[in-house]
Scaffold this motif. Structure first.
Motif, PDB file in Angstrom:
ATOM      1  N   PHE A  75       0.528  -1.312  -0.170  1.00  0.00           N
ATOM      2  CA  PHE A  75       0.165  -0.050  -0.356  1.00  0.00           C
ATOM      3  C   PHE A  75       0.672   1.460  -0.629  1.00  0.00           C
ATOM      4  N   GLY A  76       2.167   1.256   0.939  1.00  0.00           N
ATOM      5  CA  GLY A  76       2.566   2.448   0.887  1.00  0.00           C
ATOM      6  C   GLY A  76       3.733   2.641  -0.453  1.00  0.00           C
ATOM      7  N   TYR A  77       4.223   2.049  -1.357  1.00  0.00           N
ATOM      8  CA  TYR A  77       4.746   1.480  -2.177  1.00  0.00           C
ATOM      9  C   TYR A  77       3.801   1.898  -3.499  1.00  0.00           C
ATOM     10  N   GLY A  78       2.457   1.649  -3.203  1.00  0.00           N
ATOM     11  CA  GLY A  78       1.796   1.573  -4.784  1.00  0.00           C
ATOM     12  C   GLY A  78       1.626   3.520  -3.934  1.00  0.00           C
ATOM     13  N   ALA A  79       1.042   4.331  -3.142  1.00  0.00           N
ATOM     14  CA  ALA A  79       0.577   5.069  -3.411  1.00  0.00           C
ATOM     15  C   ALA A  79       1.906   6.551  -3.728  1.00  0.00           C
ATOM     16  N   GLN A  80       3.066   5.800  -2.951  1.00  0.00           N
ATOM     17  CA  GLN A  80       4.215   6.515  -3.956  1.00  0.00           C
ATOM     18  C   GLN A  80       4.071   6.409  -5.157  1.00  0.00           C
ATOM     19  N   GLY A  81       4.331   5.321  -5.508  1.00  0.00           N
ATOM     20  CA  GLY A  81       4.616   4.854  -7.043  1.00  0.00           C
ATOM     21  C   GLY A  81       3.739   5.662  -7.921  1.00  0.00           C
ATOM     22  N   GLY A  82       2.062   5.483  -7.992  1.00  0.00           N
ATOM     23  CA  GLY A  82       1.226   6.443  -8.421  1.00  0.00           C
ATOM     24  C   GLY A  82       1.444   7.659  -8.361  1.00  0.00           C
ATOM     25  N   CYS A  83       1.920   8.372  -7.445  1.00  0.00           N
ATOM     26  CA  CYS A  83       2.454  10.507  -7.167  1.00  0.00           C
ATOM     27  C   CYS A  83       3.898  10.160  -8.426  1.00  0.00           C
ATOM     28  N   ARG A  84       4.532   8.770  -7.852  1.00  0.00           N
ATOM     29  CA  ARG A  84       5.771   9.141  -8.955  1.00  0.00           C
ATOM     30  C   ARG A  84       5.497   9.511 -10.412  1.00  0.00           C
ATOM     31  N   PHE A  85       5.081   7.932 -10.665  1.00  0.00           N
ATOM     32  CA  PHE A  85       5.019   8.315 -12.316  1.00  0.00           C
ATOM     33  C   PHE A  85       4.321   9.040 -12.326  1.00  0.00           C
ATOM     34  N   GLY A  86       3.105   8.944 -11.678  1.00  0.00           N
ATOM     35  CA  GLY A  86       1.935  10.305 -12.858  1.00  0.00           C
ATOM     36  C   GLY A  86       1.895  11.782 -12.447  1.00  0.00           C
ATOM     37  N   LEU A  87       2.630  11.974 -11.374  1.00  0.00           N
ATOM     38  CA  LEU A  87       3.290  13.039 -11.333  1.00  0.00           C
ATOM     39  C   LEU A  87       4.457  13.964 -11.999  1.00  0.00           C
ATOM     40  N   TYR A  88       5.394  12.930 -11.657  1.00  0.00           N
ATOM     41  CA  TYR A  88       6.609  12.994 -13.026  1.00  0.00           C
ATOM     42  C   TYR A  88       5.942  13.091 -14.150  1.00  0.00           C
ATOM     43  N   GLU A  89       5.206  12.757 -15.000  1.00  0.00           N
ATOM     44  CA  GLU A  89       4.990  13.316 -16.314  1.00  0.00           C
ATOM     45  C   GLU A  89       3.662  14.458 -16.381  1.00  0.00           C
ATOM     46  N   TYR A  90       3.347  14.239 -15.478  1.00  0.00           N
ATOM     47  CA  TYR A  90       2.180  16.010 -15.113  1.00  0.00           C
ATOM     48  C   TYR A  90       3.646  16.824 -15.128  1.00  0.00           C
ATOM     49  N   PHE A  91       4.280  16.963 -14.497  1.00  0.00           N
ATOM     50  CA  PHE A  91       5.418  17.988 -13.985  1.00  0.00           C
ATOM     51  C   PHE A  91       5.967  17.924 -15.594  1.00  0.00           C
ATOM     52  N   LYS A  92       6.842  16.964 -16.277  1.00  0.00           N
ATOM     53  CA  LYS A  92       7.235  17.030 -17.570  1.00  0.00           C
ATOM     54  C   LYS A  92       6.704  17.304 -18.518  1.00  0.00           C
ATOM     55  N   GLY A  93       5.308  17.629 -18.649  1.00  0.00           N
ATOM     56  CA  GLY A  93       4.348  18.327 -19.909  1.00  0.00           C
ATOM     57  C   GLY A  93       4.126  19.976 -19.038  1.00  0.00           C
ATOM     58  N   LEU A  94       4.098  19.926 -17.953  1.00  0.00           N
ATOM     59  CA  LEU A  94       4.234  21.030 -17.194  1.00  0.00           C
ATOM     60  C   LEU A  94       5.694  22.003 -16.964  1.00  0.00           C
ATOM     61  N   TYR A  95       6.409  21.767 -17.021  1.00  0.00           N
ATOM     62  CA  TYR A  95       8.307  22.212 -17.457  1.00  0.00           C
ATOM     63  C   TYR A  95       8.813  22.387 -18.465  1.00  0.00           C
ATOM     64  N   SER A  96       8.499  21.467 -19.647  1.00  0.00           N
ATOM     65  CA  SER A  96       8.093  21.524 -20.989  1.00  0.00           C
ATOM     66  C   SER A  96       7.280  22.824 -21.931  1.00  0.00           C
ATOM     67  N   ASN A  97       6.827  22.979 -21.304  1.00  0.00           N
ATOM     68  CA  ASN A  97       5.898  23.749 -21.968  1.00  0.00           C
ATOM     69  C   ASN A  97       6.640  25.081 -21.221  1.00  0.00           C
ATOM     70  N   ILE A  98       7.124  25.182 -19.849  1.00  0.00           N
ATOM     71  CA  ILE A  98       7.409  26.420 -20.205  1.00  0.00           C
ATOM     72  C   ILE A  98       9.382  26.589 -20.232  1.00  0.00           C
ATOM     73  N   MET A  99       9.900  25.697 -19.996  1.00  0.00           N
ATOM     74  CA  MET A  99      11.229  26.331 -20.139  1.00  0.00           C
ATOM     75  C   MET A  99      11.872  25.124 -21.966  1.00  0.00           C
TER      76      MET A  99
END
Length: 302
Positions: A75-99
């Motif tokens: 459960f713990g690493y499932g929660a971490q993995g969901g945030c780690r991979f999902g938010l990585y993709e989100y932030f990569k798109g966000l920062y790509s648009n900015i930078m």
């Protein structure tokens, strides 16, 4: 595979689900090795090698002890993995648009670091209980009795006692892991496979994912081992502060204690995570992960 949904809420949702399932299942599978690692970190004199730790725990506590903390892992690493991979993709798109695309390494760094901050906040309470359960057999049987017992004795602070060293362990690991993965995917397609990513079969693409995932996990484990030892020490009250933990463990031991079993754990674990993650993405109609630099210098994003 439908690449038109990239950058949509459905895309990020599928990435988060893929990260949650891949991280939770792989960490569950390696629970026995994690039990050995934690006990070697917390009781280094008693458990001085992998073999001695394994045989002693089996003799004194029985085979079931090797699965202590499985709930925290899943459960713990499932929660971490969901945030780690999902938010990585989100932030990569966000920062790509900015930078823009001027420096992809910087985008990989800041995207993975941003995602990991939230991922570790989600993981921390589960990790606090898991480490106690694994290293202190009398503390609790698992999550269900461990959570209320830890809260009763230490309050909310007990769940987040190791947050800063957890960030110290996982932020460098995540930054190195994602960056190594992205660059490995690019290198493999351009120098080894020598074919465009979209011209490769799904099997070939998942093969590249596995090779890049193993490289990412192995390099990341070397970087994060010192903080991993500190986390185990703080959660088991072997030290009450970060500096005291460093002094008690010793500078050399920070880098070398439990390193062989950590490499044994992390390399295959991260490989399987990336394989499961990309398999789930493919099933969901998404492209496999990783960017490939084309001849024109632009990036094919996956």
């Amino acid at each position: 595979m439908d690449s038109t949904i990239e950058g949509t809420p459905r895309y990020y949702g599928l990435c988060a689900i893929g990260g949650m399932l891949s991280a939770g299942t792989t960490h569950l599978a390696i629970t026995p090795f994690d039990v050995l690692k934690v006990n070697m970190q917390v009781h280094p004199i008693k458990y001085y090698s992998i073999s001695s730790c394994f045989t002693t725990i089996l003799r004194e506590q029985g085979p079931s002890a090797l699965w202590r903390g499985w709930g925290g892992k899943f459960f713990g690493y499932g929660a971490q993995g969901g945030c780690r991979f999902g938010l990585y993709e989100y932030f990569k798109g966000l920062y790509s648009n900015i930078m823009g695309d001027c420096n992809r390494s910087v985008i990989y760094f800041v995207s993975s670091a941003s995602a990991e901050v939230f991922a570790n906040i989600a993981l921390c309470p589960f990790e606090a209980v898991k480490v106690r359960v694994q290293a202190q057999p009398c503390f609790a049987k698992g999550l269900f009795d461990g959570f209320p017992k830890l809260y009763a004795s230490e309050g909310t602070q007990g769940f987040y006692r190791g947050l800063i060293p957890l960030w110290g362990r996982n932020l460098p690991f995540s930054v190195v892991m994602f960056s190594t993965f992205e660059h490995s995917v690019d290198l493999l397609y351009r120098k080894v496979v020598k074919k465009r990513k979209e011209d490769c079969s799904i099997t070939q693409q998942l093969g590249v994912t596995c090779l890049a995932g193993y490289a990412a996990g192995s390099v990341g484990s070397l970087i994060s081992n010192p903080a991993d030892n500190i986390v185990a020490s703080l959660y088991n009250r072997k030290a009450d502060s970060l500096m005291l933990a460093i002094r008690k463990i010793g500078l050399t031991n920070l880098f070398t204690r439990s390193l062989p079993i950590r490499i044994l754990l992390v390399g295959p674990s991260i490989t399987m995570q990336w394989l499961f993650y990309d398999t789930i993405k493919v099933i969901g109609g998404l492209p496999t992960s990783g960017e490939v630099v084309t001849d024109s210098g632009r990036n094919e994003v996956g």
